[in-house]
Design an enzyme around this catalytic site. Structure first.
Site, PDB file in Angstrom:
ATOM      1  N   CYS A  58      13.130  22.132  61.490  1.00  0.00           N
ATOM      2  CA  CYS A  58      12.867  23.179  60.762  1.00  0.00           C
ATOM      3  C   CYS A  58      11.921  23.237  59.616  1.00  0.00           C
ATOM      4  O   CYS A  58      12.153  22.661  58.470  1.00  0.00           O
ATOM      5  CB  CYS A  58      14.010  23.734  60.274  1.00  0.00           C
ATOM      6  SG  CYS A  58      14.216  25.319  59.387  1.00  0.00           S
ATOM      7  N   CYS A  98      12.827  25.236  56.265  1.00  0.00           N
ATOM      8  CA  CYS A  98      13.680  24.705  55.812  1.00  0.00           C
ATOM      9  C   CYS A  98      13.307  23.500  54.833  1.00  0.00           C
ATOM     10  O   CYS A  98      13.623  23.265  53.711  1.00  0.00           O
ATOM     11  CB  CYS A  98      15.024  24.309  56.577  1.00  0.00           C
ATOM     12  SG  CYS A  98      15.211  25.247  57.687  1.00  0.00           S
ATOM     13  N   ASP A  99      12.565  22.288  55.548  1.00  0.00           N
ATOM     14  CA  ASP A  99      12.467  21.171  55.045  1.00  0.00           C
ATOM     15  C   ASP A  99      10.842  20.699  54.680  1.00  0.00           C
ATOM     16  O   ASP A  99      10.510  19.625  54.308  1.00  0.00           O
ATOM     17  CB  ASP A  99      12.721  20.150  56.088  1.00  0.00           C
ATOM     18  CG  ASP A  99      14.340  20.375  56.150  1.00  0.00           C
ATOM     19  OD1 ASP A  99      14.865  20.761  55.365  1.00  0.00           O
ATOM     20  OD2 ASP A  99      14.778  20.087  57.301  1.00  0.00           O
TER      21      ASP A  99
END
Ligand code: NDP
Length: 325
Positions: free
Chosen positions: A144, A147-148
């Protein structure tokens, strides 16, 4: 009517419809079902909001000429669904009995009974399934980018894949990473022309084709140090020193809970008749519908997921009407 439990005491405990999944298809189904006064229960599932909630700018959803952020689009849909009476609940399906209506769903510690079911559990990111990759998830391996991505700040990183997901991730990650190497196992890219051209034109993105990841290096250190790669044509191995690997290799349908209960295709997607009707041994299973990415391996777009969610809700409404509700 015979399928519907007759006593009024029991009826009050049975829902008209339950929707599994809170992505684009599930929430569209919820909006339509709620507007039909069916008070749908939406079980949000393992990935609340689905894939749109972990994407960035959505530029092809009609009605948003300048694009809209995926999470904002999902938030809008949730508001729209709850405004008309949909109930959203965190949790996921643990067990299900579809042998006869009302269907029985175990959601955590609660048993839910429902006359109809809309399966909109979507699809989840695919992994390479290398032991070293699995060991380093959360330590420099991620599926992701949204997200990261921040953790890749200032680093040299790799994105695996050659479709639109990989291009989108690679382009997004250039905001953080010093350099992105896109590693594609095939000679050809599956990505759309426009996305591929954008990535090729980007000065921070390098490409490797015909290349597979054999091992993610850094398991002992619990920190990604590089990739051991293999050229599929020459068989030659090489090491790519990177400190973050993002997967962008597509998705798997979240349909394992339904194996043996409804028909799935060999890759695990739900097979449907007339777009949204679930079947068992080729026969329509009354009252059970599927929509979105869990049954669509061809288009997999937010707008097609929304469309099939609408269709599933309209079928639910018709089924209940035909059965005297
Ligand atoms: P795709 O199926 O299109 O592409 C998957 C990619 O991953 C392919 O390059 C495939 O390689 C590779 N791959 C699959 N398994 C492995 C593996 N085990 N090891 C190495 N490589 C692997 O999936 P996407 O998620 O990219 O796209 C799905 C759909 O969503 C498409 O219709 C796409 O257009 C759409 N989409 C649109 C976006 C947008 O418009 N902004 C963004 C993201 C997706 P190979 O070719 O060798 O099989």
């Amino acid at each position: 009517m015979s399928e519907i439990i007759a006593t009024s005491a029991a009826q009050s405990l049975i829902r008209d419809t339950v929707i599994l999944g809170s992505g684009c298809s599930g929430l569209t189904a919820a909006i339509y079902a709620a507007r039909s006064n069916l008070k749908p229960l939406v079980v949000e599932g393992h990935e609340p909001g689905g894939q749109l909630s972990i994407t960035t700018l959505v530029e092809n959803f009609p009605g948003w000429p300048d694009g809209i952020q995926g999470p904002e689009l999902i938030e809008n849909m949730k508001k729209q669904a709850t405004r008309f009476g949909a109930e959203l609940r965190m949790g996921h399906l643990d067990r299900i009995d579809l042998s006869q209506p009302p269907f029985r769903l175990q959601i955590g510690s609660e048993e839910v009974l429902t006359r109809t079911l809309i399966i909109a559990s979507g699809a989840s990111a695919r992994w390479l399934n290398l032991p070293s990759e699995q060991a380093l998830i959360g330590y420099g391996v991620s599926s992701c980018a949204t997200c990261d991505g921040f953790f890749a700040s200032g680093k040299e990183i790799a994105v695996i894949g050659g479709g639109d997901s990989a291009m989108e991730e690679a382009l997004f990650l250039t905001r953080f990473a010093k350099k992105v190497t896109l590693v594609n196992r095939s000679e050809q890219f599956r990505a759309s022309k426009i996305m591929l051209e954008r990535a090729i034109a980007h000065p921070q993105i390098d490409f490797m084709t015909n290349t597979t990841v054999e091992e993610v290096l850094g398991v002992e250190e619990k920190d990604v140090k590089g990739l051991r790669l293999k050229n599929r044509q020459s068989g030659e191995e090489s090491t790519l020193p990177i400190s973050f690997m993002f997967l962008g290799i597509g998705h798997e349908p979240n349909a394992k809970a339904f194996r043996g209960l409804i028909d799935l295709d060999p890759d695990g997607y739900i097979l449907t008749q007339n777009d949204v009707y679930c079947t068992l041994n080729g026969q329509v299973l009354p009252g059970v519908y599927a929509c979105g990415d869990i049954q669509d391996r061809r288009y997999r777009q937010a707008i097609t997921a929304a469309g099939s969610g609408c269709m599933a809700a309209l079928e639910v409404e018709k089924y209940l009407e035909d059965h005297g509700r």
